[in-house]
Each structure stands twice: as structure tokens, then as C-alpha cells.
Write a protein that holds these residues in place. Structure first.
Motif, PDB file in Angstrom:
ATOM      1  N   VAL A 193      15.496  36.334  -3.940  1.00  0.00           N
ATOM      2  CA  VAL A 193      14.853  35.566  -2.874  1.00  0.00           C
ATOM      3  C   VAL A 193      15.531  35.953  -1.558  1.00  0.00           C
ATOM      4  N   ILE A 194      14.793  36.627  -0.693  1.00  0.00           N
ATOM      5  CA  ILE A 194      15.306  37.089   0.590  1.00  0.00           C
ATOM      6  C   ILE A 194      14.802  36.153   1.686  1.00  0.00           C
ATOM      7  N   ALA A 195      15.731  35.535   2.365  1.00  0.00           N
ATOM      8  CA  ALA A 195      15.389  34.531   3.386  1.00  0.00           C
ATOM      9  C   ALA A 195      15.633  35.090   4.787  1.00  0.00           C
ATOM     10  N   GLN A 207      21.490  32.234   9.970  1.00  0.00           N
ATOM     11  CA  GLN A 207      20.515  31.861   8.936  1.00  0.00           C
ATOM     12  C   GLN A 207      21.235  31.308   7.707  1.00  0.00           C
ATOM     13  N   VAL A 208      22.311  31.966   7.297  1.00  0.00           N
ATOM     14  CA  VAL A 208      23.088  31.492   6.152  1.00  0.00           C
ATOM     15  C   VAL A 208      23.633  30.094   6.422  1.00  0.00           C
ATOM     16  N   ASN A 209      24.193  29.891   7.607  1.00  0.00           N
ATOM     17  CA  ASN A 209      24.747  28.573   7.945  1.00  0.00           C
ATOM     18  C   ASN A 209      23.666  27.497   7.919  1.00  0.00           C
ATOM     19  N   GLY A 215      21.640  22.717   1.871  1.00  0.00           N
ATOM     20  CA  GLY A 215      21.993  22.692   0.456  1.00  0.00           C
ATOM     21  C   GLY A 215      21.550  23.913  -0.325  1.00  0.00           C
ATOM     22  N   ILE A 216      21.240  24.998   0.362  1.00  0.00           N
ATOM     23  CA  ILE A 216      20.781  26.217  -0.305  1.00  0.00           C
ATOM     24  C   ILE A 216      21.853  27.299  -0.172  1.00  0.00           C
ATOM     25  N   ASP A 217      22.444  27.685  -1.281  1.00  0.00           N
ATOM     26  CA  ASP A 217      23.465  28.727  -1.264  1.00  0.00           C
ATOM     27  C   ASP A 217      22.839  30.061  -0.859  1.00  0.00           C
ATOM     28  N   SER A 218      23.511  30.792  -0.002  1.00  0.00           N
ATOM     29  CA  SER A 218      23.009  32.092   0.435  1.00  0.00           C
ATOM     30  C   SER A 218      24.166  32.912   0.967  1.00  0.00           C
ATOM     31  N   TYR A 219      23.928  34.200   1.114  1.00  0.00           N
ATOM     32  CA  TYR A 219      24.959  35.083   1.665  1.00  0.00           C
ATOM     33  C   TYR A 219      24.282  36.286   2.310  1.00  0.00           C
ATOM     34  N   VAL A 220      25.044  37.031   3.091  1.00  0.00           N
ATOM     35  CA  VAL A 220      24.520  38.205   3.787  1.00  0.00           C
ATOM     36  C   VAL A 220      24.798  39.455   2.965  1.00  0.00           C
ATOM     37  N   GLU A 221      23.748  40.242   2.762  1.00  0.00           N
ATOM     38  CA  GLU A 221      23.844  41.515   2.048  1.00  0.00           C
ATOM     39  C   GLU A 221      23.512  42.620   3.055  1.00  0.00           C
ATOM     40  N   ARG A 232      20.482  41.403   5.265  1.00  0.00           N
ATOM     41  CA  ARG A 232      19.556  40.548   4.518  1.00  0.00           C
ATOM     42  C   ARG A 232      20.263  39.266   4.097  1.00  0.00           C
ATOM     43  N   VAL A 233      19.532  38.179   4.183  1.00  0.00           N
ATOM     44  CA  VAL A 233      20.044  36.906   3.704  1.00  0.00           C
ATOM     45  C   VAL A 233      19.454  36.657   2.320  1.00  0.00           C
TER      46      VAL A 233
END
Length: 263
Positions: A193-195, A207-209, A215-221, A232-233
């Protein structure tokens, strides 16, 4: 549904040219990838192509073939050219149609799905009196996937991974517009899932913050495409497409548009 795929140009007609590329080759590559994705991943879709190799086909041959076959949708794949300075993506429907027509509604879906994933500047939704849009008996859509005479766009056209993304965007749009049913998962594919995809690291971090505040875990790739760095987030990865789709809806409810990348 019956989909007619039309790779622009071919044979004695190379189409636009630039940076060592012929439009006819790029369009055929993308169209074959669209066919493969839809045939492999969706049920009840029958695909006919105006050409599957480097042969000449007139515009009338293309539209007559689609009309006599009784296609439900006509999708024509192209690349653009100008003077080496223009770049980006745009798409077209027939100029005689209103923005509330069924063709326009399909195009809105196609445009959204393609521009979410193709990593090109968005030049907008347009109308034109092109033969393949005017003479088709079914809703018709034409995409211009970058400028072949622009160095950056052409560098992408030379990458198999980019053409796969463009094909995936088209396939996603067709599947959404016609509510195609997905085939059961085989378990061999990972659905990310790319946000968001950004050229600014700060925008990606922001965007990650924001997502984490919801409450949605995400990270930068970090990925490199045609020598350019993109951030990409990623907001999750799933072995089940259904689970990825459900999580994508959760992401969208925060106001963030995203897409699913199958790897």
C-alpha cells in the motif's frame, strides 16, 4: 467485459520518435503488459488487440475491428512529442462528449488510477477529435504516456519497471471502471500500500507523520527511477490483495490518496 487494446502506430508508421525510441515500440510493450495483467489477475475479461506485433494497421481498420467485435471499451495507448521541452501525462476522450457522459466517467477513473502510479507530471484530462475516439461505437479512451523527445520521460520509457507501472495503472483503471472480479490470490505476490510518492524527502516525511498521527504505521522507501530519486510512503504490505484493498480504504479515509503496488 470485452476490452479492445490499441497500441498506437506500428509497421511503416513509427509514430513519434526521440532519444533512440519509436513510439510504436513503447506503446506495444505497454499494451501487452496491460493484457497480461488483466488476463492473469481478473475474471470475465476478454481482450482483443489491434496489433500484437510490429505491423501496420490503419485507423479505420482499428475502429472497424473494435466495432464489429462488439467491444465494451476501446483503450488506445500512445506517447507524445513536442519540441523536447514538454513532458508529462495526459489523456483524451472525444470532443463531442459531455463531462457527464459514461465515457467521461470511465476516463475520470482511468486518469486517477494512472496518474497515481506513473510518476509523470499530470497535464490533465483533455478532449480531441481523434479518429479512434470519434469512430468507435463504444466508450473510448486515449492515453499519452510521456514525451518521447524529452530526456527524462524517454529515460523512463527505456525502463521495463516503469512501463510495468504504466500498464498497472491502466489495468487498475479498467478493473475499477468495469468492476472486474479479481482471481483468487496464489500467494506468490506481495501487495504494497503506497500512500504517496514524492521527490521531496520532507514531503514524504510529513506524509508519514500525518499517517502515524492517524494510527497508520508507515515509513519512507527510497527508489531510483531514471536516475531520479523518489521517496515512497509505504503504509503496509500484504500477501492478500483483499487485505491490501481494505487497508488502502483505511488510508483513503484520512484524506490521503494511495495505490497498491504488486511486486
Amino acid at each position: 467485459m470485452k476490452l479492445y487494446l490499441d497500441p498506437g502506430h506500428g509497421g511503416s508508421d513509427p509514430g513519434a520518435q526521440g532519444n533512440g525510441l519509436n513510439e510504436k515500440d513503447v506503446t506495444l510493450d505497454i499494451a501487452l503488459r496491460i493484457r497480461s495483467i488483466l488476463n492473469n489477475q481478473y475474471e470475465n475479461v476478454t481482450i482483443r488487440m489491434s496489433r500484437t506485433s510490429d505491423v501496420s494497421k490503419s485507423l479505420s481498420q482499428r475502429t472497424n475491428d473494435a466495432n464489429s467485435w462488439g467491444a465494451d471499451y476501446f483503450v488506445s495507448i500512445h506517447c507524445n512529442a513536442f519540441n523536447g521541452s514538454a513532458r508529462g501525462y495526459e489523456d483524451y476522450i472525444y470532443s463531442g462528449l459531455s463531462n457527464s457522459s459514461q465515457t467521461a466517467r470511465y476516463r475520470d477513473i482511468m486518469h486517477r488510477e494512472i496518474t497515481q502510479i506513473n510518476e509523470l507530471p499530470n497535464r490533465g484530462k483533455k478532449k480531441a477529435n481523434f479518429h479512434v475516439l470519434r469512430e468507435t461505437a463504444m466508450p473510448a479512451f486515449l492515453s499519452e504516456n510521456g514525451f518521447i523527445d524529452h530526456n527524462s520521460d524517454a529515460a523512463r520509457m527505456k525502463q521495463s519497471s516503469w512501463k510495468q507501472k504504466v500498464a498497472q495503472g491502466h489495468a487498475n483503471g479498467i478493473a475499477e471502471a468495469f468492476k472486474l472480479k479479481r482471481k483468487p490470490d496464489t500467494g506468490d505476490t506481495l501487495y504494497k500500500v503506497i500512500a504517496g510518492s514524492f521527490q521531496s524527502k520532507k514531503n514524504a516525511d510529513d506524509q508519514v507523520n500525518f499517517l502515524q498521527s492517524k494510527g497508520i504505521d508507515s515509513y519512507v522507501e527510497t527508489v531510483t527511477i531514471s536516475g531520479e530519486r523518489w521517496y515512497r510512503v509505504q503504509a503496509g504490505a500484504f500477501s492478500s490483495r483483499d487485505n491490501a484493498e481494505a487497508h488502502l480504504e483505511t488510508v483513503k479515509r484520512t484524506g490521503v490518496n494511495g495505490f497498491i503496488l504488486a511486486v
